[in-house]
Design a protein around this motif. Structure first.
Motif, PDB file in Angstrom:
ATOM      1  N   ASN A 137      -2.698   6.221   5.130  1.00 16.92           N
ATOM      2  CA  ASN A 137      -3.249   7.274   5.986  1.00 16.92           C
ATOM      3  C   ASN A 137      -4.758   7.126   6.141  1.00 16.92           C
ATOM      4  O   ASN A 137      -5.305   7.247   7.243  1.00 16.92           O
ATOM      5  CB  ASN A 137      -2.926   8.649   5.407  1.00 16.92           C
ATOM      6  N   ARG A 138      -5.425   6.863   5.027  1.00 16.51           N
ATOM      7  CA  ARG A 138      -6.888   6.699   5.075  1.00 16.51           C
ATOM      8  C   ARG A 138      -7.271   5.470   5.885  1.00 16.51           C
ATOM      9  O   ARG A 138      -8.241   5.499   6.645  1.00 16.51           O
ATOM     10  CB  ARG A 138      -7.457   6.603   3.655  1.00 16.51           C
ATOM     11  N   ARG A 195      -5.013  17.195   2.490  1.00 12.81           N
ATOM     12  CA  ARG A 195      -4.200  16.716   1.377  1.00 12.81           C
ATOM     13  C   ARG A 195      -3.692  15.291   1.592  1.00 12.81           C
ATOM     14  O   ARG A 195      -3.644  14.501   0.652  1.00 12.81           O
ATOM     15  CB  ARG A 195      -3.012  17.656   1.173  1.00 12.81           C
ATOM     16  N   CYS A 196      -3.307  14.935   2.821  1.00 16.98           N
ATOM     17  CA  CYS A 196      -2.688  13.624   3.052  1.00 16.98           C
ATOM     18  C   CYS A 196      -3.666  12.463   2.967  1.00 16.98           C
ATOM     19  O   CYS A 196      -3.254  11.295   2.990  1.00 16.98           O
ATOM     20  CB  CYS A 196      -1.966  13.601   4.390  1.00 16.98           C
ATOM     21  N   THR A 212      -8.482  11.852  -1.893  1.00 14.92           N
ATOM     22  CA  THR A 212      -8.398  11.121  -3.156  1.00 14.92           C
ATOM     23  C   THR A 212      -9.685  11.362  -3.945  1.00 14.92           C
ATOM     24  O   THR A 212     -10.722  11.705  -3.360  1.00 14.92           O
ATOM     25  CB  THR A 212      -8.228   9.607  -2.911  1.00 14.92           C
ATOM     26  N   TRP A 235       0.828  -1.205   0.000  1.00 17.86           N
ATOM     27  CA  TRP A 235       0.000   0.000   0.000  1.00 17.86           C
ATOM     28  C   TRP A 235       0.863   1.255   0.000  1.00 17.86           C
ATOM     29  O   TRP A 235       0.586   2.213  -0.731  1.00 17.86           O
ATOM     30  CB  TRP A 235      -0.900   0.013   1.235  1.00 17.86           C
ATOM     31  N   ARG A 281       3.947   1.694  -1.012  1.00 17.24           N
ATOM     32  CA  ARG A 281       4.628   1.905  -2.297  1.00 17.24           C
ATOM     33  C   ARG A 281       3.665   2.393  -3.358  1.00 17.24           C
ATOM     34  O   ARG A 281       4.027   3.209  -4.212  1.00 17.24           O
ATOM     35  CB  ARG A 281       5.306   0.602  -2.750  1.00 17.24           C
ATOM     36  N   GLU A 282       2.429   1.895  -3.309  1.00 26.79           N
ATOM     37  CA  GLU A 282       1.421   2.301  -4.296  1.00 26.79           C
ATOM     38  C   GLU A 282       0.982   3.741  -4.079  1.00 26.79           C
ATOM     39  O   GLU A 282       0.959   4.548  -5.003  1.00 26.79           O
ATOM     40  CB  GLU A 282       0.211   1.370  -4.199  1.00 26.79           C
ATOM     41  N   ASP A 283       0.612   4.073  -2.843  1.00 22.10           N
ATOM     42  CA  ASP A 283       0.157   5.437  -2.515  1.00 22.10           C
ATOM     43  C   ASP A 283       0.070   5.546  -1.003  1.00 22.10           C
ATOM     44  O   ASP A 283      -0.773   4.897  -0.371  1.00 22.10           O
ATOM     45  CB  ASP A 283      -1.205   5.713  -3.143  1.00 22.10           C
ATOM     46  N   ARG A 284       0.907   6.361  -0.393  1.00 24.94           N
ATOM     47  CA  ARG A 284       0.924   6.490   1.059  1.00 24.94           C
ATOM     48  C   ARG A 284      -0.399   7.014   1.602  1.00 24.94           C
ATOM     49  O   ARG A 284      -0.738   6.789   2.777  1.00 24.94           O
ATOM     50  CB  ARG A 284       2.071   7.402   1.493  1.00 24.94           C
ATOM     51  N   LYS A 285      -1.182   7.700   0.760  1.00 25.16           N
ATOM     52  CA  LYS A 285      -2.490   8.178   1.208  1.00 25.16           C
ATOM     53  C   LYS A 285      -3.406   7.015   1.584  1.00 25.16           C
ATOM     54  O   LYS A 285      -4.272   7.151   2.454  1.00 25.16           O
ATOM     55  CB  LYS A 285      -3.162   9.022   0.117  1.00 25.16           C
ATOM     56  N   ARG A 286      -3.198   5.896   0.921  1.00 25.97           N
ATOM     57  CA  ARG A 286      -4.035   4.733   1.220  1.00 25.97           C
ATOM     58  C   ARG A 286      -3.809   4.259   2.650  1.00 25.97           C
ATOM     59  O   ARG A 286      -4.752   3.870   3.340  1.00 25.97           O
ATOM     60  CB  ARG A 286      -3.739   3.604   0.231  1.00 25.97           C
TER      61      ARG A 286
END
Length: 438
Positions: free
Chosen positions: A81-82, A124-125, A128, A72, A74-79
């Motif tokens: 965080n969510r 922002r963090c 999506t 997750w 590596r794909e998108d750190r926002k994922r």
């Protein structure tokens, strides 16, 4: 063989450490943008567990599989965080500690409610793009619900009988964490303690949202509204009535207290043999004086009034809630006081309930009832009045000054319940589900 074992163990330790580091990083990033959630974000420890689907929470710990978390991140750190915020909000809203008849619908309803809150946040963090599927789900639910709570969504899902294909599509869209660690038995002492902890955190966070108003206005989205509804819906009516109880001695054996004179006499006379004589009275907290006012205006139907009284009667008639002699006044009032019935014991209360009739159908004015109760106090009809309970739809004229006793306005969980009450009054929401039990 030993080298292979050591290498595998070292790899597992690295994965565990990496997953922990990812979670800590997510927590810190969320805290920078949402300081009003500082306690909530720091209230979970981390446990490596390869048996969960990525991440799970139980109110005390976040269980994680480092391999999934790494992917997750590596794909998108926002994922990540969510997901972290998603699990914390499950705890804040108490989803982790509740049971439902249909677990599949309940779990989906909780995920939709949490994701709707996160999607509304302008941070922002975690921000999506909202998918087309989500937009349609939110739009459809908001036609039926004012606030997208898990309880409301669950009710809609059950009533509409969503077909299996659509249900699975929604599950795939909204599922974030593994719910296998949820406390499905909330009455267990350990679970009760954890639930109380999150209840306190949730209430504190609601107050902090006002303190960090500028920051929160951008961050909260619909969070504050969700918290207000969540706290409103979880009000326990039985517990609430105890606010009006008083401490008083009552004739009954108290096994927890004993006469120290006999105790000391036994020790002095017989050496190591104390004499234990239980006290014949004990301090108890019960309801002694109480006033119930019923709004009998045309806006309050007779059936609802009767259901409310029966619910209140069902709680108060329990022996542990009343002293043997009581002073209860049940007052019916619309724009003027229509009737006042004094009840002195449980037998009279039972007789009143059997012959109860609604009197009055005029407008709503709360002031006459308060003036009447003040008159009763001046005439010493009440000597230690602890509280007044007013069942109403809220549409009326409130007194301007605060009375010398606690006051609660009781509403049903519909749109009328959004009416504001004076700052000196308590606002209680009684669920229609509670009334259906009587």
């Amino acid at each position: 063989m030993q080298e292979d074992f050591e290498r595998k163990r070292e790899i597992a330790q690295r994965i565990e450490a990496a997953g922990r580091h990812i979670l800590i990083n997510a927590r810190n990033e969320l805290y920078l943008h949402m300081r009003f959630m500082d306690v909530a974000l720091s209230s979970l420890s981390y446990v490596y567990d390869g048996s969960v689907s990525a991440v799970a929470v139980d109110g005390n710990c976040i269980y994680y599989d480092g391999k999934y978390l790494g992917a997750w991140f590596r794909e998108d750190r926002k994922r990540v965080n969510r997901a972290y915020l998603h699990m914390v909000l499950h705890c804040i809203f108490g989803h982790v500690f509740r049971r439902a008849e249909d677990i599949r619908y309940w779990d989906l309803a909780c995920d939709i409610a949490i994701e709707s809150v996160i999607d509304d946040m302008q941070i922002r963090c975690i921000k999506t793009p909202v998918s087309w599927t989500r937009e349609n789900v939110y739009r459809e639910l908001r036609r039926k619900l004012k606030v997208l709570t898990a309880e409301g969504i669950y009710r809609v899902l059950k009533e509409t009988e969503t077909d299996e294909r659509r249900f699975l599509t929604w599950v795939q869209e909204f599922t974030v964490d593994d719910h296998s660690r949820w406390c499905r038995e909330p009455k267990e002492p350990k679970n009760q303690q954890t639930r109380d902890k999150w209840r306190d955190i949730s209430e504190k966070m609601e107050m902090d949202l006002d303190s960090f108003s500028k920051e929160a206005s951008q961050a909260e989205g619909g969070l504050k509204e969700q918290l207000r509804v969540a706290h409103r819906d979880t009000m326990d009516y039985r517990t609430f009535l105890q606010k009006f109880a008083v401490i008083k001695e009552e004739m009954q054996v108290d096994p927890d207290q004993f006469d120290y004179i006999f105790y000391s006499y036994g020790l002095s006379m017989y050496g190591n043999m104390p004499l234990i004589e239980p006290q014949e009275t004990r301090e108890v907290r019960k309801i002694e004086e109480f006033a119930v006012v019923i709004d009998t205006s045309m806006s309050c139907s007779g059936d609802l009034v009767k259901a409310f009284l029966e619910e209140t009667y069902g709680i108060l008639r329990e022996q542990e809630n009343f002293f043997h002699k009581i002073n209860l006044h049940i007052i019916q009032c619309d724009e003027r006081v229509q009737s006042d019935v004094k009840v002195a014991n449980l037998e009279e209360l039972n007789a009143y309930m059997e012959s109860f009739e609604v009197i009055g159908s005029g407008g709503t004015d709360f002031r006459p009832a308060f003036a009447y109760v003040e008159k009763l106090c001046r005439e010493k009809e009440f000597t230690n009045l602890k509280g007044l309970l007013y069942f109403t739809d809220g549409f009326g004229i409130y007194p301007k000054s605060m009375p010398p006793w606690q006051t609660a306005f009781v509403f049903l969980d519909d749109e009328e319940a959004d009416t504001e009450v004076p700052p000196w009054a308590i606002k209680v929401i009684l669920s229609r589900r509670d009334l259906k039990r009587v």
